[in-house]
Design a protein around this motif. Sequence first.
Motif, PDB file in Angstrom:
ATOM      1  N   LEU A 184       0.930  -1.199   0.013  1.00  0.00           N
ATOM      2  CA  LEU A 184      -0.136  -0.058  -0.114  1.00  0.00           C
ATOM      3  C   LEU A 184       0.932   1.251   0.147  1.00  0.00           C
ATOM      4  CD1 LEU A 184      -2.839  -0.921   2.504  1.00  0.00           C
ATOM      5  CD2 LEU A 184      -2.870  -0.946   0.052  1.00  0.00           C
ATOM      6  N   LYS A 185       1.924   1.207   0.699  1.00  0.00           N
ATOM      7  CA  LYS A 185       2.887   2.508   0.724  1.00  0.00           C
ATOM      8  C   LYS A 185       3.489   2.649  -0.545  1.00  0.00           C
ATOM      9  CE  LYS A 185       4.166   1.395   5.702  1.00  0.00           C
ATOM     10  NZ  LYS A 185       5.065   0.961   6.564  1.00  0.00           N
ATOM     11  N   ILE A 186       3.832   1.451  -1.305  1.00  0.00           N
ATOM     12  CA  ILE A 186       4.515   1.378  -2.360  1.00  0.00           C
ATOM     13  C   ILE A 186       3.562   2.267  -3.456  1.00  0.00           C
ATOM     14  CG2 ILE A 186       5.484   0.112  -4.346  1.00  0.00           C
ATOM     15  CD1 ILE A 186       6.530  -1.533  -2.179  1.00  0.00           C
ATOM     16  N   LEU A 187       2.260   1.646  -3.646  1.00  0.00           N
ATOM     17  CA  LEU A 187       1.465   2.207  -4.594  1.00  0.00           C
ATOM     18  C   LEU A 187       1.089   3.701  -4.206  1.00  0.00           C
ATOM     19  CD1 LEU A 187      -0.882  -1.014  -4.538  1.00  0.00           C
ATOM     20  CD2 LEU A 187       0.784  -0.110  -6.416  1.00  0.00           C
ATOM     21  N   GLY A 188       1.005   3.987  -2.964  1.00  0.00           N
ATOM     22  CA  GLY A 188       0.587   5.251  -2.600  1.00  0.00           C
ATOM     23  C   GLY A 188       1.973   6.156  -3.187  1.00  0.00           C
ATOM     24  N   ALA A 189       3.069   5.970  -2.950  1.00  0.00           N
ATOM     25  CA  ALA A 189       4.219   6.767  -3.235  1.00  0.00           C
ATOM     26  C   ALA A 189       4.175   6.779  -4.876  1.00  0.00           C
ATOM     27  CB  ALA A 189       5.503   6.315  -2.559  1.00  0.00           C
ATOM     28  N   ALA A 190       3.942   5.840  -5.413  1.00  0.00           N
ATOM     29  CA  ALA A 190       3.962   5.624  -6.899  1.00  0.00           C
ATOM     30  C   ALA A 190       2.848   6.619  -7.353  1.00  0.00           C
ATOM     31  CB  ALA A 190       3.748   4.304  -7.375  1.00  0.00           C
ATOM     32  N   ALA A 191       1.712   6.875  -6.796  1.00  0.00           N
ATOM     33  CA  ALA A 191       0.607   7.516  -7.313  1.00  0.00           C
ATOM     34  C   ALA A 191       0.895   8.982  -7.042  1.00  0.00           C
ATOM     35  CB  ALA A 191      -0.684   7.155  -6.237  1.00  0.00           C
ATOM     36  N   LEU A 192       1.632   9.265  -5.897  1.00  0.00           N
ATOM     37  CA  LEU A 192       2.053  10.645  -5.810  1.00  0.00           C
ATOM     38  C   LEU A 192       3.217  11.083  -6.923  1.00  0.00           C
ATOM     39  CD1 LEU A 192       2.666  11.025  -1.929  1.00  0.00           C
ATOM     40  CD2 LEU A 192       0.702  11.622  -2.954  1.00  0.00           C
ATOM     41  N   SER A 193       3.967  10.286  -7.287  1.00  0.00           N
ATOM     42  CA  SER A 193       5.010  10.468  -8.234  1.00  0.00           C
ATOM     43  C   SER A 193       4.358  10.907  -9.569  1.00  0.00           C
ATOM     44  CB  SER A 193       5.938   9.443  -8.302  1.00  0.00           C
ATOM     45  OG  SER A 193       5.383   8.413  -9.054  1.00  0.00           O
ATOM     46  N   LYS A 194       3.240  10.108  -9.722  1.00  0.00           N
ATOM     47  CA  LYS A 194       2.435  10.256 -10.748  1.00  0.00           C
ATOM     48  C   LYS A 194       1.636  11.521 -11.119  1.00  0.00           C
ATOM     49  CE  LYS A 194      -1.616   8.530 -13.698  1.00  0.00           C
ATOM     50  NZ  LYS A 194      -0.730   8.603 -14.988  1.00  0.00           N
ATOM     51  N   VAL A 195       1.106  12.168  -9.988  1.00  0.00           N
ATOM     52  CA  VAL A 195       0.338  13.510  -9.690  1.00  0.00           C
ATOM     53  C   VAL A 195       1.624  14.493  -9.680  1.00  0.00           C
ATOM     54  CG1 VAL A 195      -1.035  14.680  -8.066  1.00  0.00           C
ATOM     55  CG2 VAL A 195      -1.605  12.244  -8.429  1.00  0.00           C
TER      56      VAL A 195
END
Length: 200
Positions: A184-195
């Motif tokens: 969940l943390k990995i996906l959350g950080a990756a989502a922030l990178s996309k934004v």
Amino acid sequence: MNIDSYYDTRKNVFERIQDSSTATKLLMSLMMACITGIMAQIIIPLPWTPVPITAQTFAVLCSGLFLGKKYGCLSQILYIVLGIAFIPWFGGMTGGIEVFLGSTVGFFIGFVIASYFIGYITERYASARNFKKMAITIGIANFALIYIPGLAGLALFLGMQGTPIGIIDLLMMGLVPFIAGDILKILGAAALSKVFLPKD
């Protein structure tokens, strides 16, 4: 705000961070160290292991994303050094050299390495700043660069306490309980990178 102005704003903010003064970058590193310390207080103790579940890893992963290899890494060094010196912001409002050298010493070391690695990829390869590639990059940082030294440190700590441990028990104490939360943390950080990170 239309999509073009969003892209322009995102790129301008990223470039301003990259081009900011050394003093500003040092301040941002200190702020990220503070965020790491705050998130370390979100803690779930586990009865069968001295390693608790905390939210601080998310801050570690984000430090490299937004501050780059040098200052993201520095933020984690500041987190560790200040925690050893006088700020009780390790997990559970603890601090001091004895906590640093305890069961989680390898994880602390892994935080520094992982932040540098993520920052290096983020700075050097603009094409990697999309959700899929950043999720892979962050996943490698999390599961290899944090857990390999983390598990080694845990095994060493237990061995020095007179309780050597086998590999299966070591994984059950230092890896398996954390996998779901880390994903969940990995996906959350990756989502922030996309934004927030520009793609060029």
